[in-house]
Design a protein around this motif. Structure first.
Motif, PDB file in Angstrom:
ATOM      1  N   ARG A  35       0.636  -1.189  -0.073  1.00  0.00           N
ATOM      2  CA  ARG A  35      -0.040   0.010  -0.156  1.00  0.00           C
ATOM      3  C   ARG A  35       0.725   1.417  -0.135  1.00  0.00           C
ATOM      4  O   ARG A  35       0.237   2.298  -0.584  1.00  0.00           O
ATOM      5  CB  ARG A  35      -0.987  -0.145   1.316  1.00  0.00           C
ATOM      6  N   GLU A  36       1.901   1.346   0.682  1.00  0.00           N
ATOM      7  CA  GLU A  36       2.627   2.434   0.829  1.00  0.00           C
ATOM      8  C   GLU A  36       3.550   2.921  -0.775  1.00  0.00           C
ATOM      9  O   GLU A  36       3.814   3.922  -0.860  1.00  0.00           O
ATOM     10  CB  GLU A  36       3.962   2.249   1.789  1.00  0.00           C
ATOM     11  N   GLU A  37       3.725   1.602  -1.312  1.00  0.00           N
ATOM     12  CA  GLU A  37       4.389   1.651  -2.915  1.00  0.00           C
ATOM     13  C   GLU A  37       3.583   2.238  -3.987  1.00  0.00           C
ATOM     14  O   GLU A  37       4.071   2.720  -4.955  1.00  0.00           O
ATOM     15  CB  GLU A  37       5.215   0.671  -3.076  1.00  0.00           C
ATOM     16  N   GLN A  39       1.383   4.070  -6.281  1.00  0.00           N
ATOM     17  CA  GLN A  39       1.352   5.412  -7.050  1.00  0.00           C
ATOM     18  C   GLN A  39       0.273   5.799  -7.722  1.00  0.00           C
ATOM     19  O   GLN A  39      -0.057   7.126  -7.913  1.00  0.00           O
ATOM     20  CB  GLN A  39       2.880   5.668  -7.676  1.00  0.00           C
ATOM     21  N   PRO A 114      -7.678   6.827  -1.539  1.00  0.00           N
ATOM     22  CA  PRO A 114      -6.553   7.224  -0.843  1.00  0.00           C
ATOM     23  C   PRO A 114      -6.364   6.722   0.527  1.00  0.00           C
ATOM     24  O   PRO A 114      -5.336   6.931   1.160  1.00  0.00           O
ATOM     25  CB  PRO A 114      -7.049   8.728  -0.840  1.00  0.00           C
ATOM     26  N   PRO A 118      -2.078   5.598   0.486  1.00  0.00           N
ATOM     27  CA  PRO A 118      -1.759   7.060   1.012  1.00  0.00           C
ATOM     28  C   PRO A 118      -0.856   7.643  -0.034  1.00  0.00           C
ATOM     29  O   PRO A 118      -0.976   8.862  -0.031  1.00  0.00           O
ATOM     30  CB  PRO A 118      -1.175   6.985   2.394  1.00  0.00           C
ATOM     31  N   ASN A 119      -0.089   7.249  -0.985  1.00  0.00           N
ATOM     32  CA  ASN A 119       1.020   7.676  -1.690  1.00  0.00           C
ATOM     33  C   ASN A 119       0.197   7.666  -3.103  1.00  0.00           C
ATOM     34  O   ASN A 119       1.128   7.990  -3.917  1.00  0.00           O
ATOM     35  CB  ASN A 119       2.120   7.225  -1.718  1.00  0.00           C
ATOM     36  N   LYS A 121      -1.480   9.142  -6.361  1.00  0.00           N
ATOM     37  CA  LYS A 121      -1.483  10.281  -6.994  1.00  0.00           C
ATOM     38  C   LYS A 121      -2.771  10.517  -7.986  1.00  0.00           C
ATOM     39  O   LYS A 121      -3.058  11.805  -7.972  1.00  0.00           O
ATOM     40  CB  LYS A 121      -0.186  10.929  -7.685  1.00  0.00           C
TER      41      LYS A 121
END
Length: 228
Positions: A35-37, A39, A114, A118-119, A121
């Protein structure tokens, strides 16, 4: 895909899995694991993105259980997919609790994407034409994330590119890419006297501003198609 920096978080075994529903479940699981990766969120057509997150609404607790225990759900039976996922899935109670908390705190799933990624775009895919009815639900999931409708295409081939993908999909303007096929345009005329006439197609350089046309595409393989 690596060369053009368009990598997917799911392994090839999931992408080319034998069962759509099993692959979709694993796509969602891989998205949570990475999830953090993430984009951006992508699918060729907008309805596929909506379908994915409608499915998430139904299976999110099961996905949390998989992450917490480090064991893949029994709903996934394809051996190649289970083997590939076993290399990624390790017990992670902290991540499972985080996702559970975020999903529980949403109001009718608004802003789901989102919250999960979270990252991220933007959200990317074909969102015009027959895909436009899915925009309302997609925006609900997207929250404040922009929707980018960068392409105009069909399952048989691409047709045009959005000249300003930052604008909302409803305001998209497409430029035909003349080197990926041969394009003809059938004039659409509402004049009752000409309703039953057989209009002749015109070439790309013969279209007129303000007129409506139906596109005919001839691919390099010689297939002539009428996209919708």
């Amino acid at each position: 895909m690596k060369a053009i920096q368009f990598q997917c978080c799911s392994p090839d075994e999931v992408i080319f899995g034998p069962d759509f529903h099993q692959s979709l479940y694993c796509h969602l699981l891989c998205g949570l694991l990475f999830r953090e990766e993430i984009q951006f969120v992508f699918s060729t057509f907008a309805h596929s993105i909506v379908l994915a997150f409608r499915t998430f609404e139904q299976v999110w607790q099961e996905l949390c259980d998989d992450i917490r225990d480090g064991e893949l759900s029994s709903r996934v039976t394809a051996p190649s997919v289970r083997m590939a996922m076993s290399k990624l899935l390790k017990p992670s109670p902290e991540l499972a609790d985080l996702i559970y908390k975020k999903c529980s705190g949403l109001s009718n799933w608004y802003g789901l994407i989102p919250e999960l990624f979270p990252n991220a775009k933007y959200i990317y895919g074909i969102m015009t034409g027959s895909m436009e009815p899915y925009l309302k639900k997609l925006r609900h999931y997207a929250g404040e994330l922009p929707l980018m409708s960068a392409d105009y295409g069909t399952s048989e081939g691409w047709i045009a590119a959005n000249v300003n993908p930052k604008l909302p999909p409803e305001l998209a303007t497409f430029a035909v890419l003349p080197n990926i096929g041969y394009f003809e345009f059938i004039p659409l005329n509402n004049d009752a006297e000409r309703l039953y006439m057989d209009p002749k197609p015109v070439g790309l350089t013969e279209v007129k501003i303000g007129e409506d046309y139906e596109i005919i595409v001839t691919t390099f393989a010689g297939t002539r198609i009428f996209p919708f």
